[in-house]
Design an enzyme around this catalytic site. Structure first.
Site, PDB file in Angstrom:
ATOM      1  N   CYS A 183      -5.773  -5.792  -2.990  1.00 19.55           N
ATOM      2  CA  CYS A 183      -6.202  -4.819  -3.931  1.00 19.55           C
ATOM      3  C   CYS A 183      -5.676  -3.809  -4.152  1.00 19.55           C
ATOM      4  CB  CYS A 183      -7.843  -4.765  -3.281  1.00 19.55           C
ATOM      5  SG  CYS A 183      -7.622  -3.557  -1.940  1.00 19.55           S
ATOM      6  N   PRO A 184      -6.095  -3.056  -5.344  1.00 16.39           N
ATOM      7  CA  PRO A 184      -5.446  -1.739  -5.553  1.00 16.39           C
ATOM      8  C   PRO A 184      -5.710  -0.687  -4.499  1.00 16.39           C
ATOM      9  CG  PRO A 184      -7.021  -2.035  -7.160  1.00 16.39           C
ATOM     10  CD  PRO A 184      -7.160  -3.344  -6.259  1.00 16.39           C
TER      11      PRO A 184
ATOM     12  N   THR B 220       1.010  -6.787   1.211  1.00 18.62           N
ATOM     13  CA  THR B 220       1.931  -6.619   0.173  1.00 18.62           C
ATOM     14  C   THR B 220       1.464  -6.055  -1.148  1.00 18.62           C
ATOM     15  OG1 THR B 220       1.093  -8.847  -0.808  1.00 18.62           O
ATOM     16  CG2 THR B 220       2.901  -9.016   0.754  1.00 18.62           C
ATOM     17  N   SER B 221       0.371  -5.162  -0.621  1.00 19.93           N
ATOM     18  CA  SER B 221      -0.163  -4.586  -1.761  1.00 19.93           C
ATOM     19  C   SER B 221       0.291  -3.152  -2.147  1.00 19.93           C
ATOM     20  CB  SER B 221      -1.907  -4.530  -1.808  1.00 19.93           C
ATOM     21  OG  SER B 221      -2.330  -4.655  -3.078  1.00 19.93           O
ATOM     22  N   ARG B 222      -0.446  -2.123  -1.289  1.00 18.77           N
ATOM     23  CA  ARG B 222       0.218  -0.719  -1.301  1.00 18.77           C
ATOM     24  C   ARG B 222       0.046  -0.212   0.081  1.00 18.77           C
ATOM     25  NH1 ARG B 222       2.378  -1.870  -5.522  1.00 18.77           N
ATOM     26  NH2 ARG B 222       2.307  -0.832  -7.360  1.00 18.77           N
TER      27      ARG B 222
ATOM     28  N   GLU C  89       6.593   5.144   2.200  1.00 21.08           N
ATOM     29  CA  GLU C  89       7.788   4.174   1.627  1.00 21.08           C
ATOM     30  C   GLU C  89       8.809   5.131   0.555  1.00 21.08           C
ATOM     31  OE1 GLU C  89       5.916   0.774  -0.228  1.00 21.08           O
ATOM     32  OE2 GLU C  89       6.673   1.342  -2.001  1.00 21.08           O
TER      33      GLU C  89
ATOM     34  N   ASP D 275       5.080  -5.504   3.489  1.00 19.91           N
ATOM     35  CA  ASP D 275       6.019  -5.408   2.245  1.00 19.91           C
ATOM     36  C   ASP D 275       5.898  -3.811   1.540  1.00 19.91           C
ATOM     37  OD1 ASP D 275       8.062  -6.015   0.164  1.00 19.91           O
ATOM     38  OD2 ASP D 275       6.531  -6.150  -1.013  1.00 19.91           O
TER      39      ASP D 275
ATOM     40  N   HIS E 181       9.466  -3.354  -0.324  1.00 22.42           N
ATOM     41  CA  HIS E 181       8.600  -3.462  -1.565  1.00 22.42           C
ATOM     42  C   HIS E 181       9.332  -4.530  -2.240  1.00 22.42           C
ATOM     43  CE1 HIS E 181       5.635  -1.284  -4.152  1.00 22.42           C
ATOM     44  NE2 HIS E 181       5.627  -2.679  -4.581  1.00 22.42           N
TER      45      HIS E 181
ATOM     46  N   ASP F 192     -14.076  -8.751  -2.126  1.00 28.43           N
ATOM     47  CA  ASP F 192     -13.891  -8.197  -3.273  1.00 28.43           C
ATOM     48  C   ASP F 192     -14.901  -7.204  -3.588  1.00 28.43           C
ATOM     49  OD1 ASP F 192     -13.046  -7.595  -6.198  1.00 28.43           O
ATOM     50  OD2 ASP F 192     -11.641  -9.004  -5.766  1.00 28.43           O
TER      51      ASP F 192
ATOM     52  N   ILE G 202      -3.179 -11.911  -7.844  1.00 26.81           N
ATOM     53  CA  ILE G 202      -2.338 -12.405  -6.892  1.00 26.81           C
ATOM     54  C   ILE G 202      -2.875 -12.958  -5.908  1.00 26.81           C
ATOM     55  CG2 ILE G 202      -0.985 -11.375  -5.164  1.00 26.81           C
ATOM     56  CD1 ILE G 202       0.000  -9.330  -7.139  1.00 26.81           C
TER      57      ILE G 202
HETATM   58  P1  NAI Z   1      -5.824  -7.390  -9.939  1.00 27.24           P
HETATM   59  O1  NAI Z   1      -6.204  -5.973 -10.805  1.00 27.24           O
HETATM   60  O2  NAI Z   1      -5.722  -8.588 -10.725  1.00 27.24           O
HETATM   61  O3  NAI Z   1      -6.701  -7.788  -8.812  1.00 27.24           O
HETATM   62  C1  NAI Z   1      -7.184  -6.679  -7.883  1.00 27.24           C
HETATM   63  C2  NAI Z   1      -8.599  -7.301  -7.429  1.00 27.24           C
HETATM   64  O4  NAI Z   1      -8.763  -6.255  -6.426  1.00 27.24           O
HETATM   65  C3  NAI Z   1      -9.762  -7.136  -8.282  1.00 27.24           C
HETATM   66  O5  NAI Z   1     -10.342  -8.360  -8.205  1.00 27.24           O
HETATM   67  C4  NAI Z   1     -10.605  -6.046  -7.948  1.00 27.24           C
HETATM   68  O6  NAI Z   1     -11.927  -6.136  -7.975  1.00 27.24           O
HETATM   69  C5  NAI Z   1     -10.096  -6.026  -6.330  1.00 27.24           C
HETATM   70  N1  NAI Z   1     -10.526  -4.503  -5.706  1.00 27.24           N
HETATM   71  C6  NAI Z   1     -10.604  -3.373  -6.392  1.00 27.24           C
HETATM   72  N2  NAI Z   1     -10.719  -2.308  -5.534  1.00 27.24           N
HETATM   73  C7  NAI Z   1     -11.106  -3.189  -4.422  1.00 27.24           C
HETATM   74  C8  NAI Z   1     -11.719  -2.657  -3.277  1.00 27.24           C
HETATM   75  N3  NAI Z   1     -11.688  -1.223  -3.114  1.00 27.24           N
HETATM   76  N4  NAI Z   1     -11.680  -3.519  -2.107  1.00 27.24           N
HETATM   77  C9  NAI Z   1     -11.756  -4.833  -2.337  1.00 27.24           C
HETATM   78  N5  NAI Z   1     -11.250  -5.400  -3.626  1.00 27.24           N
HETATM   79  C10 NAI Z   1     -11.013  -4.507  -4.467  1.00 27.24           C
HETATM   80  O7  NAI Z   1      -4.460  -7.244  -9.279  1.00 27.24           O
HETATM   81  P2  NAI Z   1      -2.981  -7.746  -8.726  1.00 27.24           P
HETATM   82  O8  NAI Z   1      -2.368  -8.389 -10.038  1.00 27.24           O
HETATM   83  O9  NAI Z   1      -3.930  -9.004  -8.056  1.00 27.24           O
HETATM   84  O10 NAI Z   1      -2.512  -6.905  -7.863  1.00 27.24           O
HETATM   85  C11 NAI Z   1      -2.940  -6.745  -6.545  1.00 27.24           C
HETATM   86  C12 NAI Z   1      -2.133  -5.520  -6.215  1.00 27.24           C
HETATM   87  O11 NAI Z   1      -0.931  -5.837  -5.695  1.00 27.24           O
HETATM   88  C13 NAI Z   1      -1.788  -4.355  -7.105  1.00 27.24           C
HETATM   89  O12 NAI Z   1      -2.810  -3.440  -7.020  1.00 27.24           O
HETATM   90  C14 NAI Z   1      -0.777  -3.720  -6.334  1.00 27.24           C
HETATM   91  O13 NAI Z   1      -0.791  -2.490  -5.617  1.00 27.24           O
HETATM   92  C15 NAI Z   1       0.071  -4.946  -5.622  1.00 27.24           C
HETATM   93  N6  NAI Z   1       1.281  -5.231  -6.069  1.00 27.24           N
HETATM   94  C16 NAI Z   1       2.543  -5.305  -5.331  1.00 27.24           C
HETATM   95  C17 NAI Z   1       3.808  -5.706  -5.689  1.00 27.24           C
HETATM   96  C18 NAI Z   1       4.750  -5.746  -4.420  1.00 27.24           C
HETATM   97  O14 NAI Z   1       5.811  -5.964  -5.170  1.00 27.24           O
HETATM   98  N7  NAI Z   1       4.596  -5.589  -3.249  1.00 27.24           N
HETATM   99  C19 NAI Z   1       3.882  -6.199  -6.958  1.00 27.24           C
HETATM  100  C20 NAI Z   1       2.637  -6.175  -7.655  1.00 27.24           C
HETATM  101  C21 NAI Z   1       1.444  -5.829  -7.380  1.00 27.24           C
END
Ligand code: NAI
Length: 332
Positions: free
Chosen positions: A209-210, A236-238, A267, A262, A299, A181, A162
């Protein structure tokens, strides 16, 4: 061991909304699976609903803790299918010993990245205020002065699927993108900086990030104190990535210029529900919603036709693969 040949695989879908019913029924057009939809969220009190099912299908705010995992595995539920990417709501350590899990890691990074930009543009061009005004035939433009994204520095935290799409969108707007990152992608041409530099130099910070024990409350009183006055925070993450009390303080002191959210720490008690006839019991959320420079969506960043289709298709593929082969490539 997991092959079920004499009957259909039975799936209990928790925290069901009409969207889930529509998209899962479409993905199951050939009737391969027997799917039951429950409005209830999965938690220790509702886990018994999964008795007699092979799979519990869960979403972001279902609780998959030790108690739930023990109930599910005692009741012979073999598989928990997450119909989302994040899995901070799962006790993975307990789960690994008791049952199998899979997520949908890549259903549409564009959905979330585009929503983050939609929130940001709404905020900086005051679209939310203008929308309300014009609907009341109020065509006054006082107090609607915004600012341009072009040339502004945006700090992107998390450069996975994302984050990378979001960076591309920001570059399209002519923004100066810096990123942090924990595990930088060395092969990319992303301009990585350390976290403190990102806090210090960004006009806007967007989190991708997660949520982990390491990243919880990464936006807190201390990190906000390092930021530029007037910084805009987009999450928009968590929800748990941002300390909501610190965010409210930052907004009240005007250190934080605006917030686009978001997701929200607590929530689970409010999102995905119509509470318009209820008194808001969450004082922090009520405070945030009272501010003209805070935009909250519940969300819904994932909520596109493309993403919902991918989620339903991949979730059922995960389940089919697991019961056919005893493993699946999206297993956690
Ligand atoms: P991804 O796994 O492809 O990317 C996450 C990135 O965060 C990775 O590059 C990882 O190295 C980095 N990361 C991990 N821990 C970190 C930290 N402590 N500090 C900085 N970077 C760190 O995941 P993706 O698909 O990009 O999703 C990201 C987040 O988006 C998900 O974890 C989820 O929480 C959130 N999300 C939210 C949605 C929504 O509807 N609002 C829907 C889908 C995902």
């Amino acid at each position: 061991m997991y092959k079920i040949r004499d009957r259909k695989i039975k799936i209990a879908v928790f925290d069901t909304k009409q969207n889930d019913i529509d998209y899962f029924n479409a993905a199951n057009q050939d009737g391969k699976f027997e799917i039951s939809f429950f409005e209830e969220r999965l938690d220790p009190d509702t886990a018994h609903l999964a008795v007699g099912y092979d799979v519990a299908c869960v979403f972001t705010n279902d609780i998959v803790n030790k108690e739930v995992i023990n109930i599910l595995s005692d009741e012979m539920v073999d598989f928990v299918a997450l119909r989302c990417a994040g899995y901070n709501n799962v006790d993975l350590t307990t789960a690994h010993k008791r049952l199998h899990l899979a997520n949908v890691p890549n259903y549409s990074p564009y959905a979330v990245a585009e929503h983050a930009m939609a929130l940001l543009l709404t905020s900086v061009r005051r679209i939310h205020k203008a929308y309300n005004r014009t609907r009341e035939y109020n065509f006054d433009i006082d107090d609607l002065v915004g600012f341009e994204l072009h040339g502004k520095t945006i700090g992107v935290i998390g450069t996975g699927k994302i984050g990378k799409k979001f960076i591309n969108i920001c570059k399209g707007f002519g923004m100066n993108v810096i990123a942090y990152d924990k595990f930088p992608d060395e092969k990319s041409n992303i301009n990585y900086v350390d976290k403190d530099t990102l806090f210090k130099e960004s006009d806007i910070i967007s989190i991708h990030c997660p949520l982990t024990s390491y990243s919880k409350h990464m936006i807190n009183k201390t990190s906000i104190s390092k930021m530029k006055k007037g910084v805009i925070i987009v999450n928009t993450s968590r929800g748990g990535l941002v300390d909501s009390d610190a965010l409210v303080e930052g907004l009240l002191s005007k250190k934080v210029g605006a917030a686009c959210l978001d997701v929200y720490e607590d929530e689970a008690n409010v999102f995905f529900r119509d509470l318009s006839n209820h008194i808001m019991r969450d004082d922090i959320l009520a405070r945030l919603l009272s501010m003209p420079n805070v935009i909250v969506t519940s969300h819904q960043a994932f909520l596109t036709d493309e993403a919902l289709k991918n989620i339903a298709d991949t979730t059922l593929k995960n389940i089919e693969e697991f019961f056919d082969k005893g493993f699946c490539k999206n297993e956690l």
